[in-house]
Design an enzyme around this catalytic site. Structure first.
Site, PDB file in Angstrom:
ATOM      1  N   SER A 172      -5.786   3.577   3.773  1.00  0.00           N
ATOM      2  CA  SER A 172      -5.150   2.499   3.011  1.00  0.00           C
ATOM      3  C   SER A 172      -6.170   1.531   2.416  1.00  0.00           C
ATOM      4  O   SER A 172      -5.979   0.317   2.419  1.00  0.00           O
ATOM      5  CB  SER A 172      -4.147   1.735   3.888  1.00  0.00           C
ATOM      6  OG  SER A 172      -3.116   1.177   3.106  1.00  0.00           O
ATOM      7  N   GLU A 202      -4.828  -3.121  -6.908  1.00  0.00           N
ATOM      8  CA  GLU A 202      -4.854  -3.850  -5.631  1.00  0.00           C
ATOM      9  C   GLU A 202      -5.551  -5.192  -5.791  1.00  0.00           C
ATOM     10  O   GLU A 202      -5.148  -6.188  -5.185  1.00  0.00           O
ATOM     11  CB  GLU A 202      -5.569  -3.013  -4.565  1.00  0.00           C
ATOM     12  CG  GLU A 202      -4.720  -1.908  -3.968  1.00  0.00           C
ATOM     13  CD  GLU A 202      -3.864  -2.415  -2.822  1.00  0.00           C
ATOM     14  OE1 GLU A 202      -3.738  -3.640  -2.654  1.00  0.00           O
ATOM     15  OE2 GLU A 202      -3.324  -1.570  -2.080  1.00  0.00           O
ATOM     16  N   LYS A 252       0.077   3.631  -2.840  1.00  0.00           N
ATOM     17  CA  LYS A 252      -1.033   4.574  -2.862  1.00  0.00           C
ATOM     18  C   LYS A 252      -0.546   6.023  -2.712  1.00  0.00           C
ATOM     19  O   LYS A 252      -1.272   6.962  -3.050  1.00  0.00           O
ATOM     20  CB  LYS A 252      -2.031   4.232  -1.748  1.00  0.00           C
ATOM     21  CG  LYS A 252      -2.679   2.852  -1.923  1.00  0.00           C
ATOM     22  CD  LYS A 252      -3.655   2.571  -0.797  1.00  0.00           C
ATOM     23  CE  LYS A 252      -4.371   1.237  -1.011  1.00  0.00           C
ATOM     24  NZ  LYS A 252      -3.741   0.139  -0.333  1.00  0.00           N
ATOM     25  N   SER A 280       0.789  -1.236   0.000  1.00  0.00           N
ATOM     26  CA  SER A 280       0.000   0.000   0.000  1.00  0.00           C
ATOM     27  C   SER A 280       0.820   1.284   0.000  1.00  0.00           C
ATOM     28  O   SER A 280       0.251   2.374  -0.145  1.00  0.00           O
ATOM     29  CB  SER A 280      -0.961   0.008   1.198  1.00  0.00           C
ATOM     30  OG  SER A 280      -2.014  -0.904   0.988  1.00  0.00           O
TER      31      SER A 280
END
Length: 301
Positions: free
Chosen positions: A137, A173, A76, A73
């Site tokens: 997240s 993801e 991101k 993550s």
């Protein structure tokens, strides 16, 4: 008293009249710090990459800093920058509403507060999607942002325009969650993660408003309180983005945190710690990140 304090703060400037001695002292200090970091990494029972620099002075230390590590993550953070860049260009607005279909949600094994709150899909503003993805997240929100920005190649073009070459955003993801091997395609070198943090701190690549917006989301993030933040003094301002994978057969592919720490001097420490393919438990992996941050803080604060 104030005069004495100010004098003490400026004493190192007087010492700098002996440049050779200073350079040797700095080299010894960095060598000592790197050795301390290397010792701390042993507890992770895995591969650990570290890069840290005081942005205003250039003091730096790395350990395996030029090796690729799966981001999870952490990716991101660059996706969020790319979205806000398009806001700056007028291609998107923070207030525009985006339809999120439940088919876009990541699997139940993956973290998604938005999916949990709206199991049948929802509509969300770009601003809300950024909050979900960067602060919380949320994997589903991140995938929607990746969609509306134009996909991973657009994010990569933006990073390259900033001079960032050793961060790879390749998959969604959902794709990362479908196959354990896919996460390794989405990697960063710790030194390049710090380079991107520098870009953000110095206000390059984003407008002032977008930079402030992203930093606020990273500061307000509740994730990873025991990582970079873990051993720092209460109230320390940390703008950061965590990342982490699941554990398979006792091995955890990624336990990460990257961020900008505001130091007592007002200077800024950019730090990236990636713990990969580690056998230690969650608490130990997070402690390693916190301990590395603390030893760097203690050296340069």
């Amino acid at each position: 008293m104030r005069l004495l304090i100010l004098v003490s703060l400026y004493l190192p400037v007087v010492v700098s009249a002996q440049p050779n001695e200073n350079r040797a002292g700095r080299r010894q200090s960095v060598s000592k710090l790197r050795n301390q970091i290397e010792q701390l990494t042993q507890r992770a029972q895995g591969r650990v990459g570290v890069a840290a620099t005081v942005l205003e002075t250039g003091e730096s230390v790395t350990l395996h800093g030029d090796e690729p590590f799966p981001m999870q993550s952490v990716y991101k953070f660059p996706i969020g920058m790319a979205v806000l860049h398009q806001v700056d260009q007028g291609k998107l607005t923070l207030t525009q509403t985006i339809r999120v279909d439940k088919s876009e949600y990541v699997s139940e094994r993956q973290h998604s507060p938005m999916r949990d709150k709206y199991p049948n899909g929802t509509e969300a503003s770009v601003s809300d999607l950024l909050r979900y993805a960067v602060s919380e997240s949320d994997g589903s929100a991140s995938d929607v942002l990746l969609r509306i920005v134009g996909g991973a190649p657009v994010v990569m073009q933006y990073l390259q325009s900033l001079g960032i070459k050793d961060i790879q955003v390749v998959n969604t993801e959902k794709e990362i969650g479908s196959d354990n091997a896919v996460q390794y395609r989405n990697w960063a070198k710790p030194t390049e993660a710090v380079a991107l943090l520098r870009v953000l701190q110095e206000g390059r690549g984003l407008s002032k408003a977008s930079r402030t917006h992203l930093l606020r989301l990273m500061i307000e993030s509740p994730t990873g309180p025991k990582r970079i933040k873990g051993l720092l003094p209460a109230g320390t301002v940390v703008a950061h983005k965590t990342g982490g994978s699941g554990t398979i057969d006792g091995v955890t592919a990624a336990t990460n945190d990257v961020g900008i720490v505001t130091m007592p001097s007002g200077q800024h420490l950019a730090i990236a710690v990636f713990v990969s393919d580690a056998k230690a438990d969650t608490a130990t992996r997070e402690e390693v990140i916190a301990e590395i941050t603390k030893v760097v803080w203690d050296t340069w604060k």
